[in-house]
Design a protein around this motif. Structure first.
Motif, PDB file in Angstrom:
ATOM      1  N   MET A   1       0.841  -1.187   0.000  1.00 28.43           N
ATOM      2  CA  MET A   1       0.000   0.000   0.000  1.00 28.43           C
ATOM      3  C   MET A   1       0.880   1.240   0.000  1.00 28.43           C
ATOM      4  SD  MET A   1      -3.347  -0.708   2.406  1.00 28.43           S
ATOM      5  CE  MET A   1      -2.500  -0.672   3.963  1.00 28.43           C
ATOM      6  N   SER A   2       0.335   2.281  -0.571  1.00 29.35           N
ATOM      7  CA  SER A   2       1.047   3.559  -0.552  1.00 29.35           C
ATOM      8  C   SER A   2       0.043   4.697  -0.584  1.00 29.35           C
ATOM      9  CB  SER A   2       2.009   3.654  -1.741  1.00 29.35           C
ATOM     10  OG  SER A   2       1.297   3.607  -2.950  1.00 29.35           O
ATOM     11  N   THR A   3       0.480   5.829  -0.070  1.00 33.64           N
ATOM     12  CA  THR A   3      -0.411   6.981  -0.100  1.00 33.64           C
ATOM     13  C   THR A   3      -0.321   7.647  -1.466  1.00 33.64           C
ATOM     14  OG1 THR A   3       1.270   8.446   0.810  1.00 33.64           O
ATOM     15  CG2 THR A   3      -0.214   7.398   2.387  1.00 33.64           C
ATOM     16  N   ARG A   4      -1.386   8.322  -1.808  1.00 35.82           N
ATOM     17  CA  ARG A   4      -1.459   9.066  -3.065  1.00 35.82           C
ATOM     18  C   ARG A   4      -1.693  10.531  -2.736  1.00 35.82           C
ATOM     19  NH1 ARG A   4      -3.771   5.537  -7.806  1.00 35.82           N
ATOM     20  NH2 ARG A   4      -3.181   3.462  -7.104  1.00 35.82           N
ATOM     21  N   ASP A   5      -1.329  11.406  -3.668  1.00 33.75           N
ATOM     22  CA  ASP A   5      -1.572  12.835  -3.481  1.00 33.75           C
ATOM     23  C   ASP A   5      -3.066  13.106  -3.564  1.00 33.75           C
ATOM     24  OD1 ASP A   5       1.123  13.433  -3.225  1.00 33.75           O
ATOM     25  OD2 ASP A   5       1.369  13.909  -5.352  1.00 33.75           O
ATOM     26  N   ILE A   6      -3.544  13.965  -2.668  1.00 39.04           N
ATOM     27  CA  ILE A   6      -4.951  14.356  -2.668  1.00 39.04           C
ATOM     28  C   ILE A   6      -5.110  15.610  -3.531  1.00 39.04           C
ATOM     29  CG2 ILE A   6      -6.868  15.192  -1.252  1.00 39.04           C
ATOM     30  CD1 ILE A   6      -5.778  13.386   1.005  1.00 39.04           C
ATOM     31  N   ASP A  34      -4.743   1.704  -1.426  1.00 42.62           N
ATOM     32  CA  ASP A  34      -4.010   2.981  -1.431  1.00 42.62           C
ATOM     33  C   ASP A  34      -4.915   4.120  -0.964  1.00 42.62           C
ATOM     34  OD1 ASP A  34      -1.854   1.590  -2.474  1.00 42.62           O
ATOM     35  OD2 ASP A  34      -1.952   2.524  -4.462  1.00 42.62           O
ATOM     36  N   MET A  35      -6.175   4.097  -1.409  1.00 41.01           N
ATOM     37  CA  MET A  35      -7.115   5.143  -0.996  1.00 41.01           C
ATOM     38  C   MET A  35      -7.333   5.102   0.520  1.00 41.01           C
ATOM     39  SD  MET A  35      -9.902   5.035  -4.120  1.00 41.01           S
ATOM     40  CE  MET A  35     -11.148   5.945  -3.202  1.00 41.01           C
ATOM     41  N   LEU A  36      -7.470   3.889   1.078  1.00 43.94           N
ATOM     42  CA  LEU A  36      -7.647   3.771   2.529  1.00 43.94           C
ATOM     43  C   LEU A  36      -6.429   4.318   3.266  1.00 43.94           C
ATOM     44  CD1 LEU A  36      -9.255   0.386   3.674  1.00 43.94           C
ATOM     45  CD2 LEU A  36      -9.990   2.707   4.213  1.00 43.94           C
ATOM     46  N   GLU A  37      -5.244   3.934   2.820  1.00 50.62           N
ATOM     47  CA  GLU A  37      -4.021   4.410   3.465  1.00 50.62           C
ATOM     48  C   GLU A  37      -3.922   5.936   3.366  1.00 50.62           C
ATOM     49  OE1 GLU A  37       0.804   3.859   3.282  1.00 50.62           O
ATOM     50  OE2 GLU A  37      -0.453   2.159   2.755  1.00 50.62           O
ATOM     51  N   THR A  38      -4.266   6.483   2.213  1.00 49.03           N
ATOM     52  CA  THR A  38      -4.249   7.935   2.004  1.00 49.03           C
ATOM     53  C   THR A  38      -5.238   8.611   2.942  1.00 49.03           C
ATOM     54  OG1 THR A  38      -3.621   7.613  -0.311  1.00 49.03           O
ATOM     55  CG2 THR A  38      -4.561   9.755   0.269  1.00 49.03           C
ATOM     56  N   MET A  39      -6.442   8.040   3.066  1.00 56.81           N
ATOM     57  CA  MET A  39      -7.477   8.597   3.932  1.00 56.81           C
ATOM     58  C   MET A  39      -7.027   8.592   5.391  1.00 56.81           C
ATOM     59  SD  MET A  39     -11.287   7.117   4.664  1.00 56.81           S
ATOM     60  CE  MET A  39     -10.651   5.861   5.780  1.00 56.81           C
ATOM     61  N   ASP A  41      -3.990   8.475   6.527  1.00 61.18           N
ATOM     62  CA  ASP A  41      -2.818   9.329   6.666  1.00 61.18           C
ATOM     63  C   ASP A  41      -3.187  10.811   6.723  1.00 61.18           C
ATOM     64  OD1 ASP A  41       0.180   9.560   6.624  1.00 61.18           O
ATOM     65  OD2 ASP A  41      -0.245  10.654   4.771  1.00 61.18           O
ATOM     66  N   ALA A  42      -4.294  11.193   6.083  1.00 59.74           N
ATOM     67  CA  ALA A  42      -4.643  12.610   5.914  1.00 59.74           C
ATOM     68  C   ALA A  42      -4.841  13.408   7.213  1.00 59.74           C
ATOM     69  CB  ALA A  42      -5.839  12.741   4.976  1.00 59.74           C
ATOM     70  N   PRO A  43      -5.544  13.032   8.217  1.00 59.76           N
ATOM     71  CA  PRO A  43      -6.518  11.944   8.355  1.00 59.76           C
ATOM     72  C   PRO A  43      -7.922  12.395   7.957  1.00 59.76           C
ATOM     73  CG  PRO A  43      -6.207  12.975  10.479  1.00 59.76           C
ATOM     74  CD  PRO A  43      -5.333  13.735   9.483  1.00 59.76           C
ATOM     75  N   GLY A  44      -8.705  11.406   7.517  1.00 61.71           N
ATOM     76  CA  GLY A  44     -10.088  11.665   7.138  1.00 61.71           C
ATOM     77  C   GLY A  44     -10.942  10.454   7.424  1.00 61.71           C
ATOM     78  N   ILE A  45     -12.252  10.569   7.114  1.00 66.00           N
ATOM     79  CA  ILE A  45     -13.173   9.446   7.346  1.00 66.00           C
ATOM     80  C   ILE A  45     -13.777   8.928   6.050  1.00 66.00           C
ATOM     81  CG2 ILE A  45     -13.713  10.109   9.728  1.00 66.00           C
ATOM     82  CD1 ILE A  45     -16.403  11.240   8.667  1.00 66.00           C
ATOM     83  N   GLY A  46     -13.432   9.574   4.926  1.00 66.75           N
ATOM     84  CA  GLY A  46     -13.930   9.115   3.638  1.00 66.75           C
ATOM     85  C   GLY A  46     -13.064   9.669   2.525  1.00 66.75           C
ATOM     86  N   TYR A  90     -25.164  18.020   9.320  1.00 63.89           N
ATOM     87  CA  TYR A  90     -23.837  17.791   9.887  1.00 63.89           C
ATOM     88  C   TYR A  90     -22.891  18.850   9.359  1.00 63.89           C
ATOM     89  CZ  TYR A  90     -24.407  13.125  11.981  1.00 63.89           C
ATOM     90  OH  TYR A  90     -24.768  12.071  12.781  1.00 63.89           O
ATOM     91  N   GLU A  91     -21.910  19.188  10.169  1.00 60.83           N
ATOM     92  CA  GLU A  91     -20.844  20.044   9.670  1.00 60.83           C
ATOM     93  C   GLU A  91     -19.913  19.135   8.869  1.00 60.83           C
ATOM     94  OE1 GLU A  91     -18.452  23.606  11.490  1.00 60.83           O
ATOM     95  OE2 GLU A  91     -17.524  21.721  12.133  1.00 60.83           O
ATOM     96  N   GLU A  92     -19.759  19.446   7.593  1.00 60.86           N
ATOM     97  CA  GLU A  92     -18.931  18.629   6.712  1.00 60.86           C
ATOM     98  C   GLU A  92     -17.653  19.361   6.350  1.00 60.86           C
ATOM     99  OE1 GLU A  92     -20.872  16.775   3.352  1.00 60.86           O
ATOM    100  OE2 GLU A  92     -22.752  16.561   4.467  1.00 60.86           O
ATOM    101  N   GLY A  93     -16.632  18.564   6.115  1.00 60.95           N
ATOM    102  CA  GLY A  93     -15.368  19.052   5.608  1.00 60.95           C
ATOM    103  C   GLY A  93     -14.953  18.103   4.497  1.00 60.95           C
ATOM    104  N   CYS A  94     -13.805  18.355   3.898  1.00 66.55           N
ATOM    105  CA  CYS A  94     -13.384  17.531   2.764  1.00 66.55           C
ATOM    106  C   CYS A  94     -11.875  17.605   2.626  1.00 66.55           C
ATOM    107  CB  CYS A  94     -14.078  18.056   1.502  1.00 66.55           C
ATOM    108  SG  CYS A  94     -13.680  17.130   0.019  1.00 66.55           S
ATOM    109  N   LEU A  95     -11.257  16.461   2.374  1.00 69.89           N
ATOM    110  CA  LEU A  95      -9.802  16.432   2.196  1.00 69.89           C
ATOM    111  C   LEU A  95      -9.362  17.224   0.968  1.00 69.89           C
ATOM    112  CD1 LEU A  95      -9.099  12.713   3.163  1.00 69.89           C
ATOM    113  CD2 LEU A  95      -8.783  14.759   4.575  1.00 69.89           C
ATOM    114  N   SER A  96     -10.273  17.453   0.031  1.00 69.15           N
ATOM    115  CA  SER A  96      -9.957  18.251  -1.153  1.00 69.15           C
ATOM    116  C   SER A  96     -10.209  19.743  -0.940  1.00 69.15           C
ATOM    117  CB  SER A  96     -10.764  17.757  -2.364  1.00 69.15           C
ATOM    118  OG  SER A  96     -10.330  16.469  -2.747  1.00 69.15           O
TER     119      SER A  96
END
Length: 175
Positions: A1-6, A34-39, A41-46, A90-96
């Motif tokens: 597994m590896s992280t990817r750029d968001i 990879d998507m799970l590892e990236t999430m 690592d970010a950290p995020g929930i989706g 809900y208060e939402e945020g986004c890794l992007s």
């Protein structure tokens, strides 16, 4: 597994309606890992595939609270098959869109049909944070960002800030 750029907004890949996955093979399973590892690592929930630059209908989610056992979900070609009339906000945020948050109102409960990583058809019924996260990530693969649920004024203000931040990010990487 590896992280990817968001990928950060604004970027046209984030506004692209993604194509269904025809064949779940080792490459797709690797992307999901990879998507799970990236999430995490970010950290995020989706995280949705467009957020790592891919126009495939893939999402990963884990809404387990900190300290709880991880409960990762890997969904291929997810689609909402039912949603409640009752709404929740809900208060939402986004890794992007790092650092930006806003209240978004969505159906309180949903059922989502999808394929798991071995190609088996599944359905999940969700409420609370999981329902919100599923809808947020499915929006992503339909080219919709959470800010698209806001007023034009709020959305444009956030996008202007993101354009500046994205430019700074590129300059920092080049330096």
């Amino acid at each position: 597994m590896s992280t990817r750029d968001i990928v950060w907004a604004p970027d046209k890949v984030l506004k692209t309606k993604c194509t269904p996955v025809e064949n779940i093979d080792d490459e797709i399973r690797q992307i999901l890992d990879d998507m799970l590892e990236t999430m995490y690592d970010a950290p995020g929930i989706g995280l949705a595939a467009p957020q790592v630059g891919l126009t495939k209908r893939l999402i990963v989610i884990d809404v387990a609270a900190k300290g709880e056992e991880p409960q990762p979900l890997k969904l291929v070609n997810p689609e909402i098959s039912w949603s409640s009339d009752e709404l929740s906000t809900y208060e939402e945020g986004c890794l992007s869109l790092p650092g930006h948050y806003a209240e978004v109102t969505r159906p309180a409960e949903v059922k989502v049909r999808y394929l798991d990583e071995s190609g088996e058809e599944r359905e999940i019924a969700a409420d609370g944070l999981l329902a919100t996260c599923l809808q947020h990530e499915i929006d992503h693969i339909d080219g919709i960002l959470f800010i698209d649920h806001l007023s034009a004024l709020k959305r444009n203000m956030i996008l202007r800030k993101m354009t500046k931040a994205k430019k700074q990010r590129a300059e920092d990487k080049a330096a």
